[in-house]
Scaffold this motif. Structure first.
Motif, PDB file in Angstrom:
ATOM      1  N   GLN A 197     -25.730   8.811  40.438  1.00 55.04           N
ATOM      2  CA  GLN A 197     -24.474   8.804  40.673  1.00 55.04           C
ATOM      3  C   GLN A 197     -24.131   8.067  41.091  1.00 55.04           C
ATOM      4  O   GLN A 197     -24.045   7.132  41.106  1.00 55.04           O
ATOM      5  CB  GLN A 197     -24.283  10.023  41.313  1.00 55.04           C
ATOM      6  N   PRO A 198     -22.624   8.244  40.808  1.00 54.33           N
ATOM      7  CA  PRO A 198     -21.695   6.138  41.066  1.00 54.33           C
ATOM      8  C   PRO A 198     -21.489   6.593  42.458  1.00 54.33           C
ATOM      9  O   PRO A 198     -21.213   7.243  42.938  1.00 54.33           O
ATOM     10  CB  PRO A 198     -20.290   6.845  40.033  1.00 54.33           C
ATOM     11  N   ILE A 199     -21.360   5.623  42.897  1.00 52.87           N
ATOM     12  CA  ILE A 199     -21.096   5.454  44.057  1.00 52.87           C
ATOM     13  C   ILE A 199     -20.563   3.880  44.595  1.00 52.87           C
ATOM     14  O   ILE A 199     -20.318   3.166  43.786  1.00 52.87           O
ATOM     15  CB  ILE A 199     -22.371   5.064  45.711  1.00 52.87           C
ATOM     16  N   THR A 200     -20.452   3.684  46.120  1.00 54.82           N
ATOM     17  CA  THR A 200     -19.813   1.809  46.450  1.00 54.82           C
ATOM     18  C   THR A 200     -21.276   0.360  46.805  1.00 54.82           C
ATOM     19  O   THR A 200     -21.449   1.733  47.389  1.00 54.82           O
ATOM     20  CB  THR A 200     -18.434   2.010  47.045  1.00 54.82           C
ATOM     21  N   GLY A 229     -25.323   4.410  32.872  1.00 53.56           N
ATOM     22  CA  GLY A 229     -26.127   5.316  32.822  1.00 53.56           C
ATOM     23  C   GLY A 229     -25.276   7.296  32.721  1.00 53.56           C
ATOM     24  O   GLY A 229     -26.145   7.523  33.547  1.00 53.56           O
ATOM     25  N   PHE A 230     -24.687   7.475  32.260  1.00 51.45           N
ATOM     26  CA  PHE A 230     -24.364   8.107  32.572  1.00 51.45           C
ATOM     27  C   PHE A 230     -23.920   9.456  34.133  1.00 51.45           C
ATOM     28  O   PHE A 230     -24.218  10.587  33.764  1.00 51.45           O
ATOM     29  CB  PHE A 230     -24.844   9.645  31.571  1.00 51.45           C
ATOM     30  N   LEU A 231     -23.587   8.661  34.741  1.00 51.62           N
ATOM     31  CA  LEU A 231     -22.936   8.850  35.826  1.00 51.62           C
ATOM     32  C   LEU A 231     -22.469   9.538  36.389  1.00 51.62           C
ATOM     33  O   LEU A 231     -22.543  10.615  37.444  1.00 51.62           O
ATOM     34  CB  LEU A 231     -23.145   7.742  37.163  1.00 51.62           C
ATOM     35  N   ASN A 232     -21.296  10.036  35.558  1.00 50.91           N
ATOM     36  CA  ASN A 232     -20.661  11.298  36.168  1.00 50.91           C
ATOM     37  C   ASN A 232     -20.807  12.351  35.199  1.00 50.91           C
ATOM     38  O   ASN A 232     -20.254  13.054  35.202  1.00 50.91           O
ATOM     39  CB  ASN A 232     -19.243  10.403  35.289  1.00 50.91           C
ATOM     40  N   ALA A 233     -22.002  12.995  34.619  1.00 44.97           N
ATOM     41  CA  ALA A 233     -22.664  13.297  34.379  1.00 44.97           C
ATOM     42  C   ALA A 233     -22.472  15.513  34.934  1.00 44.97           C
ATOM     43  O   ALA A 233     -21.906  16.412  35.245  1.00 44.97           O
ATOM     44  CB  ALA A 233     -23.929  13.438  33.550  1.00 44.97           C
ATOM     45  N   THR A 234     -22.904  15.072  36.261  1.00 43.30           N
ATOM     46  CA  THR A 234     -22.905  15.877  37.421  1.00 43.30           C
ATOM     47  C   THR A 234     -21.086  15.802  37.957  1.00 43.30           C
ATOM     48  O   THR A 234     -21.169  17.666  37.838  1.00 43.30           O
ATOM     49  CB  THR A 234     -23.092  15.007  39.151  1.00 43.30           C
ATOM     50  N   THR A 272     -20.147   6.800  25.277  1.00 42.45           N
ATOM     51  CA  THR A 272     -20.620   7.118  27.436  1.00 42.45           C
ATOM     52  C   THR A 272     -19.423   8.145  26.976  1.00 42.45           C
ATOM     53  O   THR A 272     -18.746   8.823  26.470  1.00 42.45           O
ATOM     54  CB  THR A 272     -19.655   6.202  27.763  1.00 42.45           C
ATOM     55  N   LEU A 273     -19.652   9.236  27.948  1.00 42.14           N
ATOM     56  CA  LEU A 273     -18.648  10.289  28.409  1.00 42.14           C
ATOM     57  C   LEU A 273     -17.178  10.374  28.295  1.00 42.14           C
ATOM     58  O   LEU A 273     -16.350  10.747  27.709  1.00 42.14           O
ATOM     59  CB  LEU A 273     -19.395  11.321  29.538  1.00 42.14           C
ATOM     60  N   ASN A 274     -17.068   8.993  28.541  1.00 43.80           N
ATOM     61  CA  ASN A 274     -15.366   8.860  28.693  1.00 43.80           C
ATOM     62  C   ASN A 274     -14.540   8.191  27.141  1.00 43.80           C
ATOM     63  O   ASN A 274     -13.701   8.385  27.042  1.00 43.80           O
ATOM     64  CB  ASN A 274     -15.377   7.308  29.867  1.00 43.80           C
ATOM     65  N   ALA A 306     -10.999  13.590  35.935  1.00 45.73           N
ATOM     66  CA  ALA A 306     -11.826  13.983  36.876  1.00 45.73           C
ATOM     67  C   ALA A 306     -13.109  12.635  36.348  1.00 45.73           C
ATOM     68  O   ALA A 306     -14.172  13.030  37.499  1.00 45.73           O
ATOM     69  CB  ALA A 306     -12.272  15.489  36.050  1.00 45.73           C
ATOM     70  N   ILE A 307     -13.220  12.383  35.287  1.00 43.37           N
ATOM     71  CA  ILE A 307     -15.144  11.856  35.310  1.00 43.37           C
ATOM     72  C   ILE A 307     -15.332   9.644  35.038  1.00 43.37           C
ATOM     73  O   ILE A 307     -15.321   9.387  34.792  1.00 43.37           O
ATOM     74  CB  ILE A 307     -16.214  12.163  33.831  1.00 43.37           C
ATOM     75  N   ASP A 308     -13.875  10.333  35.688  1.00 40.81           N
ATOM     76  CA  ASP A 308     -13.536   8.781  36.148  1.00 40.81           C
ATOM     77  C   ASP A 308     -14.108   8.338  37.462  1.00 40.81           C
ATOM     78  O   ASP A 308     -14.633   8.956  37.749  1.00 40.81           O
ATOM     79  CB  ASP A 308     -11.764   8.125  35.881  1.00 40.81           C
TER      80      ASP A 308
END
Length: 462
Positions: free
Chosen positions: A160-163, A362-367, A400-402, A423-425
């Motif tokens: 998942q995306p983090i900082t 990495g499709f980190l916005n799939a969730t 990618t999803l985007n 929402a998936i940005d």
């Protein structure tokens, strides 16, 4: 002649002298041995056991010895059995018979126990300050990277995306616990064994509360047997340091990975990296690898202490001489690692673009895509399956999803609308996670504030 030679008719074998002597390593305790002797002689004088003239001579001689030792004018040779005998012999040579009266009402057993506690207490304070300094560096890195998007991993797979700030605060919270553990150890061990004697105190009317107060202990140890044989604080500090090293090793492993071309999230300063003797392109994170390797060394020191103590009956046994090298090594190793890690982190360079690119691929916005459908009324398990099908389709079609059109989104489910792109940005995915402890900017700022308040409370107590 040995201080205890009266009982023996034959000189100690030279091999036994070398085997028995601890002066090569316990010489570092000399300031604490002198500190304890100053307090003990003052108390003896106050109690009428030692004359003021002898006390003054002892204090003058001890202070001269301290100056000479600090200046490196005294060689700690194997002729001295240990630092305690060294100080006493040199003092007696310097001031005569008054030096022989210093040991009245105490034993080497409570003397060494005192020296080790005084030394350990000081070292806890030094390491405590260095960990807090490292915490400040992690806080600064977090403040400057609240929107630096990177992948979060589970099983070393992009998750998942983090900082970057969120990651640094994860390690900051580990170090915060390390600080608290050091404080707990300090508090538990801050009792004076001086006056416990060999094991059963003394018939002299000494004042153990007075020496405890002079040496800034909370109180004297309540039981003389325990006072001379307790090394719990050595084990506890070695345990604290092992956990601290485990945290430093995990962080070092992250840096090692992030420095590789496969990640290239960061680059260490040339001042904190090494090269190869044959491959000119190499820039190796040797500091981090050494921290990772030295962690096992500190674990070994902890194990040495535990095994050494496990079968010892009361009270003092010579086995306990082995506490020093293990604890000294653990302390020295941790100090060295903290000294080099702090400037290394202060000078490293972040490749924020590479971090973002890795997060995008990495499709980190799939969730978040599944959560979008769930918020529209679809059961999560159905939304999860749809999002998974979309990822599989994107992988097959190298997208990618985007990059999907709204029509392509709606081909998977009609609930998708134009607001799905927001929402998936990735930045929005992170910022939307404002739950306590999450990676959202406001959440991480609260984490930073909590650590800063923690540090400020320690500065006030220092």
């Amino acid at each position: 002649m040995k201080m205890w030679a009266g009982r023996f008719a034959v000189e100690t074998d030279a091999l036994v002298n070398d085997f028995n002597s601890s002066i090569p390593f316990d010489c570092r305790l000399y300031p604490y041995d002198i500190q304890g002797s100053l307090a003990h002689s003052q108390m003896l004088c106050d109690q009428g056991i030692l004359s003021k003239e002898d006390k003054d001579a002892i204090h003058g001689g001890l202070n001269e010895l301290l100056e000479e030792m600090n200046a490196g004018k005294i060689a700690f040779t194997p002729q001295y059995e240990d630092i305690h005998m060294c100080v006493e012999e040199l003092l007696t040579k310097k001031i005569g018979d008054a030096g022989k009266r210093l040991h009245t009402g105490r034993s080497r057993n409570d003397q060494v126990a005192l020296d080790m506690r005084l030394y350990t207490r000081d070292q806890i304070g030094i390491i405590h300050e260095k960990v807090r300094r490292f915490l400040k560096v992690l806080v600064d890195l977090s403040k400057n990277n609240l929107e630096t998007i990177m992948p979060g991993y589970t099983h070393l797979q992009r998750a998942q995306p983090i900082t970057f700030a969120h990651v640094m605060m994860a390690y900051a919270n580990m170090l915060k616990r390390d600080v608290i553990r050091l404080e707990n150890t300090y508090d538990l061990m801050n009792e004076s064994p001086l006056g416990c004697g060999a094991l059963a105190t003394t018939t002299y009317p000494i004042d153990r509360n007075a020496t405890a107060q002079m040496l800034a202990f909370k109180q004297p140890c309540d039981n003389s047997l325990d006072g001379v044989s307790d090394r719990d604080y050595c084990v506890e500090l070695a345990s604290d340091l092992s956990i601290l090293m485990m945290h430093l090793s995990r962080l070092s492993e992250e840096v090692i990975a992030w420095c590789s071309w496969e990640f290239k999230f960061i680059e260490l300063s040339d001042a904190f990296a090494t090269g190869s003797s044959i491959m000119p392109q190499k820039k190796n994170p040797d500091i981090c690898e050494l921290v990772r390797g030295k962690t096992g060394r500190v674990y070994g020191d902890l194990n040495t202490l535990l095994v050494m103590l496990k079968g010892i009956p009361l009270a003092y046994n010579k086995d306990m001489q082995e506490d020093k090298e293990a604890l000294f090594d653990a302390i020295d190793t941790v100090n060295m690692c903290l000294d080099v890690l702090v400037p290394m982190f202060q000078t490293m360079r972040l490749y924020k673009g590479n971090m973002l690119k890795a997060a995008q691929q990495g499709f980190l916005n799939a969730t978040d895509c599944a959560d979008y459908l769930t918020k529209k009324g679809l059961p999560f398990r159905d939304a999860y399956k749809i999002s998974g099908s979309m990822v599989a389709w994107c992988i097959e079609n190298k997208k990618t999803l985007n990059e999907l059109t709204l029509e392509q989104f709606q081909s998977f489910h009609p609930l998708f609308e134009a607001d799905v792109y927001e929402a998936i940005d990735l930045l929005q995915c992170v910022q939307a996670r404002q739950v306590h402890g999450g990676p959202g900017k406001a959440s991480v700022q609260k984490q930073i504030q909590a650590i800063e308040q923690f540090l400020e409370s320690r500065e006030a107590d220092a």
